[in-house]
Design a protein around this motif. Sequence first.
Motif, mmCIF file in Angstrom:
data_model
loop_
_atom_site.group_PDB
_atom_site.id
_atom_site.type_symbol
_atom_site.label_atom_id
_atom_site.label_comp_id
_atom_site.label_asym_id
_atom_site.label_seq_id
_atom_site.Cartn_x
_atom_site.Cartn_y
_atom_site.Cartn_z
ATOM 1 N N LEU A 1 -8.422 3.889 5.666
ATOM 2 C CA LEU A 1 -8.319 4.294 4.267
ATOM 3 C C LEU A 1 -9.180 5.524 3.976
ATOM 4 N N GLY A 2 -10.306 5.637 4.669
ATOM 5 C CA GLY A 2 -11.144 6.812 4.484
ATOM 6 C C GLY A 2 -10.452 8.079 4.949
ATOM 7 N N GLN A 3 -9.799 8.022 6.126
ATOM 8 C CA GLN A 3 -9.074 9.179 6.630
ATOM 9 C C GLN A 3 -7.909 9.530 5.717
ATOM 10 N N HIS A 4 -7.200 8.504 5.252
ATOM 11 C CA HIS A 4 -6.066 8.727 4.352
ATOM 12 C C HIS A 4 -6.523 9.396 3.049
ATOM 13 N N ASN A 5 -7.644 8.954 2.527
ATOM 14 C CA ASN A 5 -8.150 9.543 1.281
ATOM 15 C C ASN A 5 -8.641 10.968 1.506
ATOM 16 N N TYR B 1 0.806 -1.211 0.000
ATOM 17 C CA TYR B 1 0.000 0.000 0.000
ATOM 18 C C TYR B 1 0.843 1.267 0.000
ATOM 19 N N GLU B 2 1.923 1.290 0.822
ATOM 20 C CA GLU B 2 2.736 2.508 0.920
ATOM 21 C C GLU B 2 3.381 2.880 -0.407
ATOM 22 N N ALA B 3 3.634 1.887 -1.264
ATOM 23 C CA ALA B 3 4.309 2.154 -2.533
ATOM 24 C C ALA B 3 3.358 2.591 -3.637
ATOM 25 N N LEU B 4 2.062 2.530 -3.397
ATOM 26 C CA LEU B 4 1.095 2.868 -4.435
ATOM 27 C C LEU B 4 0.942 4.376 -4.571
ATOM 28 N N GLU B 5 0.644 4.825 -5.776
ATOM 29 C CA GLU B 5 0.327 6.221 -6.013
ATOM 30 C C GLU B 5 -1.039 6.538 -5.380
ATOM 31 N N GLN C 1 1.244 11.826 5.493
ATOM 32 C CA GLN C 1 0.703 10.760 4.659
ATOM 33 C C GLN C 1 1.501 9.459 4.723
ATOM 34 N N PRO C 2 2.831 9.497 4.781
ATOM 35 C CA PRO C 2 3.552 8.210 4.874
ATOM 36 C C PRO C 2 3.175 7.397 6.106
ATOM 37 N N ALA C 3 3.087 8.060 7.270
ATOM 38 C CA ALA C 3 2.697 7.336 8.487
ATOM 39 C C ALA C 3 1.263 6.841 8.379
ATOM 40 N N SER C 4 0.422 7.661 7.763
ATOM 41 C CA SER C 4 -0.971 7.255 7.562
ATOM 42 C C SER C 4 -1.047 6.039 6.649
ATOM 43 N N ALA C 5 -0.197 6.003 5.620
ATOM 44 C CA ALA C 5 -0.179 4.856 4.706
ATOM 45 C C ALA C 5 0.235 3.583 5.433
ATOM 46 N N VAL C 6 1.162 3.701 6.368
ATOM 47 C CA VAL C 6 1.588 2.532 7.158
ATOM 48 C C VAL C 6 0.406 2.005 7.983
ATOM 49 N N GLN C 7 -0.340 2.931 8.591
ATOM 50 C CA GLN C 7 -1.516 2.516 9.367
ATOM 51 C C GLN C 7 -2.542 1.804 8.476
ATOM 52 N N CYS C 8 -2.685 2.286 7.252
ATOM 53 C CA CYS C 8 -3.612 1.637 6.318
ATOM 54 C C CYS C 8 -3.131 0.225 5.981
ATOM 55 N N ARG C 9 -1.832 0.091 5.715
ATOM 56 C CA ARG C 9 -1.297 -1.232 5.376
ATOM 57 C C ARG C 9 -1.456 -2.199 6.543
ATOM 58 N N GLU C 10 -1.225 -1.735 7.770
ATOM 59 C CA GLU C 10 -1.381 -2.602 8.936
ATOM 60 C C GLU C 10 -2.848 -3.028 9.108
ATOM 61 N N ALA C 11 -3.761 -2.102 8.845
ATOM 62 C CA ALA C 11 -5.185 -2.456 8.938
ATOM 63 C C ALA C 11 -5.570 -3.449 7.851
#
Length: 504
Positions: free
Chosen positions: A448-452, A400-404, A482-492
């Motif tokens: 993912l909603g918060q990240h978006n 997830y973190e590597a995605l655009e 956003q990077p830290a948020s992306a990590v949280q998304c990947r963990e979820a």
Amino acid sequence: MTEFELKFQISPSQRSAVEAAVGRGRSHVTRLRARYFDTADGALAAQHIVLRLRKEGRTWWQTAKAPGGTLLERHEHNVELPPVSAREVPVPRIERHEGTPVGALIHEALRKAGHDPATVELAAVYGTDVRRTTREMRTGDALVELAFDQGEVSAGERSHALCELEIELKSGSPHSMLELAHRWRNRYALWLDTVSKSARGQRLAQGASFGDPVKAVPPSLDDDSDDGPQVLCAVIKTCLSQILANASEVAAGSTDAEHVHQLRVGIRRLRTALREMEALAPSLIDPAWESALVTAFRALGRQRDRDHLLQDVQPRLEAVGAPPIAWADAAPPPDPADVVRSAEFQNTLLELVAATLPTETADDDAAAEEPAAQPAPARKPLRKRLSKLHRQVVRDGQRYEALEPAAQHRVRKRLKRLRYLGEFVAPMFGSRDAKRYLKKLEPAQDALGQHNDNAVAISAYRDNASHDGQSWFAVGWLSARQPASAVQCREALDEVAKAQPFWK
């Protein structure tokens, strides 16, 4: 008896034209004065049951109505009452509906509230006074009644003006009735309304202007369901119930953000059903629906995006010392009422209602001798779609973190479709196991909603930077998180990978 009717609201500029059109030919004008009864604790209203005494000309009728199979269908039973003096009002009696489906529902509602149907006391709660113009007409192979109602509903000192058109099927094909409804809707710019006179009266009695936002409910399916077209129809019906109920409130002028939100949820769920369940009945779906639904969904979302930016994101920025920002003048978001009343959206709703009706077949001897075609099974294609969505979400979650940002947004949309599809079919595969699986999706959907939302905000501030350079502070501050948020998304999403699919 089950009543099938459509009710439309009419803009002030078209009311005279609609009244004149209904009044052509062999029409009748009647004054209808009605009183609606319930227990002191609202036992009938709690189950959406109506008990009414109405005077039509010189005749009194007692009518009971209760919800039917869909939002547009109702159980109804009418009883003509013996003559009384001009000033006398009959007393409502529940036993007049004994032996009917609506009578059984009345007894059930009263017992549920702790009342004895034989001794329960009823009182008038609200009333209506309406001048009704009616005309019966043939359309295709259907006989329909057009009713133009103008008057008011009142409860105590409160009142609400009424002006609406009802189109009721008396006999024959509901498809023919819907074709007529299409013509009248387009000719007079009408819009569908599912709020009954009794519901308006109940709200007046409670001091409310609008009803509660309506959330999604599961479709009427069970673990024996495997008829593809029936499964898809049941899902479309439950989506339409949520859409029509909230759209009626929005079209009436509700400014409650939750009405708009639940309307958008209903549209999103319906789009998921049409996309992910198309294989169950391809001929049932019109590809043109997607365009109309997307147009409405995005138009309704513009106000939400702006509210989120100003009410949620901006205060967070100000709390960390962000400079004040001047926003470029932008076109205001469209009025949600106008979006709902639009011809494209209203016609699509009517087409979706038609799609849920039983398919009409030829009524000749040759057709009767042909063996009935076996319906396409539902479980196999549903398992396939659920499995594919699950695999895609798990695969993309691992990187997830590597995605655009656009690809991350696609993951979020797939996760939503997985959740909605799972909710639709849960009764077919075991609701308990499905509930455990769907519970695993919730943290990922929130993350993912918060990240978006932050990604959308970054884009908005970046676009505004040419107008006010201080917007770059917001771009930088949000982007850094956003990077830290992306990590949280990947963990979820990792937890979603551990969830046990309930459809296996």
